[in-house]
Design an enzyme around this catalytic site. Structure first.
Site, mmCIF file in Angstrom:
data_model
loop_
_atom_site.group_PDB
_atom_site.id
_atom_site.type_symbol
_atom_site.label_atom_id
_atom_site.label_comp_id
_atom_site.label_asym_id
_atom_site.label_seq_id
_atom_site.Cartn_x
_atom_site.Cartn_y
_atom_site.Cartn_z
ATOM 1 N N GLU A 193 -42.336 25.146 28.954
ATOM 2 C CA GLU A 193 -43.132 26.018 28.085
ATOM 3 C C GLU A 193 -43.108 27.449 28.602
ATOM 4 O OE1 GLU A 193 -47.483 26.162 28.751
ATOM 5 O OE2 GLU A 193 -47.185 24.229 29.735
ATOM 6 N N LYS B 26 -49.701 33.800 21.706
ATOM 7 C CA LYS B 26 -49.705 32.389 22.087
ATOM 8 C C LYS B 26 -49.426 31.565 20.832
ATOM 9 C CE LYS B 26 -52.511 29.142 24.780
ATOM 10 N NZ LYS B 26 -53.791 28.980 25.509
ATOM 11 N N VAL C 220 -47.942 23.726 24.709
ATOM 12 C CA VAL C 220 -47.435 22.358 24.853
ATOM 13 C C VAL C 220 -47.016 21.813 23.491
ATOM 14 C CG1 VAL C 220 -48.095 19.976 25.397
ATOM 15 C CG2 VAL C 220 -48.681 21.831 26.970
ATOM 16 N N ASP D 62 -63.592 20.929 18.293
ATOM 17 C CA ASP D 62 -62.567 21.661 19.039
ATOM 18 C C ASP D 62 -61.672 20.676 19.774
ATOM 19 O OD1 ASP D 62 -61.058 23.521 20.309
ATOM 20 O OD2 ASP D 62 -62.715 24.554 21.303
ATOM 21 N N SER E 213 -57.395 20.199 20.914
ATOM 22 C CA SER E 213 -56.082 20.832 20.996
ATOM 23 C C SER E 213 -55.098 20.220 20.008
ATOM 24 C CB SER E 213 -55.539 20.696 22.412
ATOM 25 O OG SER E 213 -54.205 21.150 22.471
ATOM 26 N N ALA E 214 -54.262 21.086 19.435
ATOM 27 C CA ALA E 214 -53.174 20.621 18.577
ATOM 28 C C ALA E 214 -52.121 19.854 19.358
ATOM 29 C CB ALA E 214 -52.522 21.812 17.867
ATOM 30 N N ASP E 215 -52.175 19.929 20.694
ATOM 31 C CA ASP E 215 -51.234 19.140 21.503
ATOM 32 C C ASP E 215 -51.293 17.668 21.119
ATOM 33 O OD1 ASP E 215 -50.898 21.535 22.826
ATOM 34 O OD2 ASP E 215 -51.732 20.856 24.736
ATOM 35 N N LYS F 256 -56.706 19.110 31.860
ATOM 36 C CA LYS F 256 -57.579 19.914 32.716
ATOM 37 C C LYS F 256 -58.991 19.324 32.727
ATOM 38 C CE LYS F 256 -54.936 24.164 32.189
ATOM 39 N NZ LYS F 256 -53.848 23.593 31.375
#
Length: 311
Positions: free
Chosen positions: A26, A87, A107, A139, A141-143, A160
């Site tokens: 990345e 980003k 990611v 909320d 992540s789109a990961d 994390k």
């Protein structure tokens, strides 16, 4: 600009043409994850680590609207040093390309682009996931959703610890994303060796990971990612007591300052860097280098397996 086709660095294009092992990397860690000038030095070190283990590094990013698989050193330097690098998640790629933007891939975006390019292994630090208080904020992540539909192996140190680790594992299960521990049955917590949750599966070697990828491809029934959770050795993790104090203080500051949404993760990571006097940054770099090495060894094993069994 009217030609929006993915562009390939010469080294990566040749490696893909010859079916040699390639590892996707990345670019957000370069543009947004590490401070200058350390970011460029570490980016080069990550690529060198992949090469030392026998694979070709393919750092992915956008330069002047061109989506590039295998940034050259000048392009890498640009994303590491110029201001205004955007980003980019998957949803942003087409808009940013049309706008002629410089962008660093997350990611999610890196995984999607790598898979489209025919790259089967990706090394990163830690995944995005479900945020704390997500039941109120939604909320996430789109990961996670991207990995549910992207056939790639992602070598990472878990998610994390500033996120809701348990909820993230539940979402990965719901989305059908495979998770295996590398020589562990415990899910790592990025800075921490043990994130506090058990795993159903453990794999002991790069060759075993290559077997899993071959089984997935030959079955043809599952298009999701395989997460290879690679924990730091206990003597290389961030001191757990320091970690817990820093996280508790950071969460209190979030509430005090009204920080929400996309600003949460960079805020907390900056707080960790400051409160640990740079120790968290040292651990972060250690994580990505270890993951780059393991990803390269997996890519080498997968390439060897294809040679031995081309069917």
């Amino acid at each position: 600009m009217t030609n929006f086709h993915i562009r390939y660095g010469a080294e990566v294009a040749e490696a893909l043409r010859d079916a040699r092992p390639v590892v996707a990397l990345e670019s957000t860690i370069v543009s947004h994850g590490l401070p200058r000038p350390e970011n460029l030095r570490v980016a080069r070190q990550i690529e060198a680590t992949v090469r030392a283990a026998g694979a070709v590094p393919a750092t992915i990013g956008m330069v002047g609207g061109a989506l590039v698989v295998g940034l050259d050193d000048a392009q890498l330097t640009r994303l590491a040093t110029v201001d205004g690098v955007v980003k980019l998640s998957v949803r942003d790629l087409a808009v940013a390309a049309a706008a002629g933007a410089d962008g660093a891939t997350t990611v999610a975006a890196t995984s999607a682009v790598a898979a489209a390019a025919g790259i089967g292994v990706f090394a990163t630090g830690g995944l995005g996931g479900v945020h704390r208080e997500a039941s109120q904020t939604f909320d996430e992540s789109a990961d996670l959703t991207t990995l549910a539909r992207t056939p790639i192996a992602v070598v990472c140190a878990g998610v994390k610890s500033i996120l809701d680790v348990g909820a993230t594992l539940e979402r990965l299960e719901t989305l059908g994303v495979g998770v295996v521990g590398y020589r562990t049955r415990r899910f790592p917590g990025f800075y921490l060796t043990d994130g506090g949750f058990d795993l159903d599966w453990s794999i002991e070697s790069p060759e075993q990971v290559a077997d899993v990828l071959a089984a997935r491809a030959q079955h043809g029934v599952h298009a999701g990612a395989l997460i290879v959770a690679n924990p730091l050795p206990a003597d290389e993790q961030l001191d757990p007591a320091l970690h817990d104090r820093t996280l508790a203080d950071g969460l209190a500051r979030l509430e005090r300052d009204g920080i929400t949404g996309k600003a949460v993760t960079p805020y907390l990571l900056a707080h960790f860097h400051s409160a640990t006097e740079g120790a968290s940054l040292t651990v972060n770099v250690r994580i990505i280098l270890r993951n780059a090495d393991l990803a390269a060894r997996i890519a080498v094993a997968a390439a060897a397996r294809r040679t031995d069994d081309p069917a």
